[in-house]
Design an enzyme around this catalytic site. Structure first.
Site, PDB file in Angstrom:
ATOM      1  N   ASN A   8      91.957  19.780 -69.916  1.00 40.18           N
ATOM      2  CA  ASN A   8      91.578  18.910 -71.035  1.00 40.18           C
ATOM      3  C   ASN A   8      90.364  19.539 -71.719  1.00 40.18           C
ATOM      4  O   ASN A   8      89.251  19.471 -71.206  1.00 40.18           O
ATOM      5  CB  ASN A   8      91.236  17.516 -70.496  1.00 40.18           C
ATOM      6  CG  ASN A   8      90.705  16.592 -71.573  1.00 40.18           C
ATOM      7  OD1 ASN A   8      90.760  16.906 -72.762  1.00 40.18           O
ATOM      8  ND2 ASN A   8      90.187  15.445 -71.160  1.00 40.18           N
ATOM      9  N   TRP A   9      90.617  20.161 -72.876  1.00 36.39           N
ATOM     10  CA  TRP A   9      89.531  20.875 -73.570  1.00 36.39           C
ATOM     11  C   TRP A   9      88.594  19.909 -74.303  1.00 36.39           C
ATOM     12  O   TRP A   9      87.585  20.318 -74.841  1.00 36.39           O
ATOM     13  CB  TRP A   9      90.122  21.864 -74.563  1.00 36.39           C
ATOM     14  CG  TRP A   9      90.736  23.096 -73.934  1.00 36.39           C
ATOM     15  CD1 TRP A   9      90.977  23.305 -72.593  1.00 36.39           C
ATOM     16  CD2 TRP A   9      91.187  24.268 -74.610  1.00 36.39           C
ATOM     17  NE1 TRP A   9      91.545  24.535 -72.411  1.00 36.39           N
ATOM     18  CE2 TRP A   9      91.684  25.161 -73.626  1.00 36.39           C
ATOM     19  CE3 TRP A   9      91.226  24.681 -75.942  1.00 36.39           C
ATOM     20  CZ2 TRP A   9      92.202  26.421 -73.940  1.00 36.39           C
ATOM     21  CZ3 TRP A   9      91.749  25.933 -76.261  1.00 36.39           C
ATOM     22  CH2 TRP A   9      92.225  26.792 -75.264  1.00 36.39           C
ATOM     23  N   LYS A  10      88.973  18.662 -74.398  1.00 32.72           N
ATOM     24  CA  LYS A  10      88.184  17.661 -75.139  1.00 32.72           C
ATOM     25  C   LYS A  10      87.900  18.183 -76.556  1.00 32.72           C
ATOM     26  O   LYS A  10      88.750  18.843 -77.131  1.00 32.72           O
ATOM     27  CB  LYS A  10      86.909  17.319 -74.362  1.00 32.72           C
ATOM     28  CG  LYS A  10      87.234  16.928 -72.911  1.00 32.72           C
ATOM     29  CD  LYS A  10      86.121  16.224 -72.224  1.00 32.72           C
ATOM     30  CE  LYS A  10      86.536  15.949 -70.781  1.00 32.72           C
ATOM     31  NZ  LYS A  10      85.630  15.087 -70.080  1.00 32.72           N
ATOM     32  N   HIS A  93      92.718   8.225 -71.343  1.00 31.77           N
ATOM     33  CA  HIS A  93      91.547   8.878 -70.727  1.00 31.77           C
ATOM     34  C   HIS A  93      90.357   7.918 -70.806  1.00 31.77           C
ATOM     35  O   HIS A  93      90.231   7.167 -71.771  1.00 31.77           O
ATOM     36  CB  HIS A  93      91.243  10.183 -71.465  1.00 31.77           C
ATOM     37  CG  HIS A  93      90.217  11.024 -70.767  1.00 31.77           C
ATOM     38  ND1 HIS A  93      88.875  10.757 -70.844  1.00 31.77           N
ATOM     39  CD2 HIS A  93      90.346  12.099 -69.953  1.00 31.77           C
ATOM     40  CE1 HIS A  93      88.216  11.646 -70.110  1.00 31.77           C
ATOM     41  NE2 HIS A  93      89.087  12.469 -69.555  1.00 31.77           N
ATOM     42  N   GLU A  95      87.409   8.343 -71.617  1.00 30.49           N
ATOM     43  CA  GLU A  95      86.594   8.484 -72.834  1.00 30.49           C
ATOM     44  C   GLU A  95      87.254   7.774 -74.017  1.00 30.49           C
ATOM     45  O   GLU A  95      86.566   7.269 -74.902  1.00 30.49           O
ATOM     46  CB  GLU A  95      86.340   9.975 -73.115  1.00 30.49           C
ATOM     47  CG  GLU A  95      85.330  10.551 -72.124  1.00 30.49           C
ATOM     48  CD  GLU A  95      85.422  12.042 -71.892  1.00 30.49           C
ATOM     49  OE1 GLU A  95      86.102  12.746 -72.660  1.00 30.49           O
ATOM     50  OE2 GLU A  95      84.801  12.510 -70.909  1.00 30.49           O
ATOM     51  N   GLU A 160      91.358   9.471 -62.201  1.00 29.66           N
ATOM     52  CA  GLU A 160      90.089  10.050 -62.621  1.00 29.66           C
ATOM     53  C   GLU A 160      88.981   9.005 -62.461  1.00 29.66           C
ATOM     54  O   GLU A 160      88.737   8.220 -63.401  1.00 29.66           O
ATOM     55  CB  GLU A 160      90.170  10.482 -64.083  1.00 29.66           C
ATOM     56  CG  GLU A 160      91.155  11.593 -64.343  1.00 29.66           C
ATOM     57  CD  GLU A 160      90.706  12.459 -65.509  1.00 29.66           C
ATOM     58  OE1 GLU A 160      90.560  13.673 -65.308  1.00 29.66           O
ATOM     59  OE2 GLU A 160      90.460  11.933 -66.600  1.00 29.66           O
ATOM     60  N   GLY A 166      82.731  14.920 -65.346  1.00 32.43           N
ATOM     61  CA  GLY A 166      81.628  15.664 -65.951  1.00 32.43           C
ATOM     62  C   GLY A 166      80.295  15.512 -65.245  1.00 32.43           C
ATOM     63  O   GLY A 166      79.254  15.882 -65.790  1.00 32.43           O
ATOM     64  N   SER A 205      85.427  16.494 -62.114  1.00 33.35           N
ATOM     65  CA  SER A 205      84.598  17.573 -61.561  1.00 33.35           C
ATOM     66  C   SER A 205      85.360  18.523 -60.644  1.00 33.35           C
ATOM     67  O   SER A 205      84.801  19.033 -59.669  1.00 33.35           O
ATOM     68  CB  SER A 205      83.369  16.998 -60.851  1.00 33.35           C
ATOM     69  OG  SER A 205      82.524  16.342 -61.785  1.00 33.35           O
ATOM     70  N   GLY A 226      88.590  19.096 -66.735  1.00 29.36           N
ATOM     71  CA  GLY A 226      87.852  19.071 -67.995  1.00 29.36           C
ATOM     72  C   GLY A 226      87.031  20.342 -68.164  1.00 29.36           C
ATOM     73  O   GLY A 226      87.551  21.400 -68.517  1.00 29.36           O
ATOM     74  N   GLY A 227      85.739  20.247 -67.862  1.00 29.69           N
ATOM     75  CA  GLY A 227      84.808  21.354 -68.105  1.00 29.69           C
ATOM     76  C   GLY A 227      85.287  22.703 -67.600  1.00 29.69           C
ATOM     77  O   GLY A 227      85.196  23.720 -68.316  1.00 29.69           O
TER      78      GLY A 227
HETATM   79  C1  PEP Z   1      88.275  14.916 -67.655  1.00 27.52           C
HETATM   80  O1  PEP Z   1      87.543  14.554 -68.564  1.00 27.52           O
HETATM   81  O2  PEP Z   1      89.480  14.653 -67.683  1.00 27.52           O
HETATM   82  C2  PEP Z   1      87.683  15.641 -66.548  1.00 27.52           C
HETATM   83  C3  PEP Z   1      88.331  15.621 -65.409  1.00 27.52           C
HETATM   84  O3  PEP Z   1      86.480  16.251 -66.768  1.00 27.52           O
HETATM   85  P1  PEP Z   1      85.638  17.158 -65.744  1.00 27.52           P
HETATM   86  O4  PEP Z   1      86.614  18.059 -65.017  1.00 27.52           O
HETATM   87  O5  PEP Z   1      84.700  17.933 -66.602  1.00 27.52           O
HETATM   88  O6  PEP Z   1      84.964  16.245 -64.811  1.00 27.52           O
END
Ligand code: PEP
Length: 244
Positions: A8-10, A93, A95, A160, A166, A205, A226-227
């Site tokens: 997920n590049w956001k 998600h 967010e 999640e 994050g 994470s 994500g990140g």
């Molecule tokens: C996400 O936002 O879906 C996610 C899992 O982010 P991160 O891996 O950065 O925690």
């Protein structure tokens, strides 16, 4: 079940560097015993789907509207996402739920529209820190599953925990095991034996350093990243851990 690793590049990515990175990932993807999907912002769906056509790397969106068309300024409909060449869409998600007020009912409607457009939905659920501290995590996730998934659901679910996204915080292997076992049982009870084949992803994470232990959990069939999905070597190391 073949593991599924989704990036997920956001709201990150510029066309030239995104295409370069996607092609690098696609080269590696063909040799991996797992399915890989990257979910860039809407503006990059078409150029990436075009660049990746015929490769083992799929493209997905991060959201779509619950209506198939209409007067919804600034929104993007599922058939439009499908027309770019994208095959997947992340829905619900945290967010989106937090910053855009998305409810379970909206997520459910989005799933239905996405499936009608031929997309594979990746539906996110997860509790807040306060809900976990109060011992309500299974109740919260159970309610999200009950109300966000339509009766004919045949897509992907991502657990999640909001407090893990994050933050660098990750639930213990025991907690991930308990939640994924719970989710599998919920899906089997509602959708029958076919639910054994629905991928359950863990997200929050995930990094190369912890992917091995998270992906070794029995009912964890992949990861939503994500990140760490913004760095090709890190994302590929997670994908490699999934195949071990
Ligand atoms: C996400 O936002 O879906 C996610 C899992 O982010 P991160 O891996 O950065 O925690």
């Amino acid at each position: 079940m073949r593991p599924l690793i989704v990036g997920n590049w956001k709201m990150n990515g510029a066309r030239e560097s995104a295409i370069k990175m996607a092609c690098e990932l696609a080269d590696a993807a063909s040799g991996l015993a797992c399915d890989l999907v990257i979910c860039p912002p809407f503006t990059l769906l078409y150029p990436l789907a075009l660049a990746l056509d015929g490769t083992a790397l799929a493209v997905g969106a991060q959201d779509c509207h619950q209506a198939a068309a209409g007067a919804f300024t600034g929104d993007v409909a599922a058939p439009m996402v499908a027309e770019t060449g994208a095959t997947h869409v992340i829905l619900g998600h945290s967010e989106r739920r937090q910053y855009h007020g998305e409810t379970d009912a909206m997520v459910r409607a989005k799933v239905e529209t996405a499936v009608r457009a031929g997309l594979i939905p990746i539906v996110c659920v997860g509790e807040s820190a306060a809900e976990r501290h109060a011992g309500h995590e299974t109740e919260v996730v159970g309610a999200q599953l009950a109300h966000s998934l339509p009766d004919n659901f045949a897509g992907v679910v991502a657990y999640e925990p909001i407090w893990a996204i994050g933050t660098g915080l990750v639930p213990t292997v025991e907690d991930v095991t308990a939640m994924h076992d719970f989710m599998r049982a919920q899906l089997l009870a509602r959708f029958g034996a076919g639910a054994a084949q629905r991928p359950l992803l863990y997200g929050g994470s995930v990094k190369a350093s912890n992917a091995g232990q998270l992906l070794a959990v029995a009912n964890v069939n992949g990861a939503l990243v994500g990140g760490a999905s913004l760095v090709a070597s890190e994302f590929l190391a997670i994908a490699q851990a999934a195949t071990q």
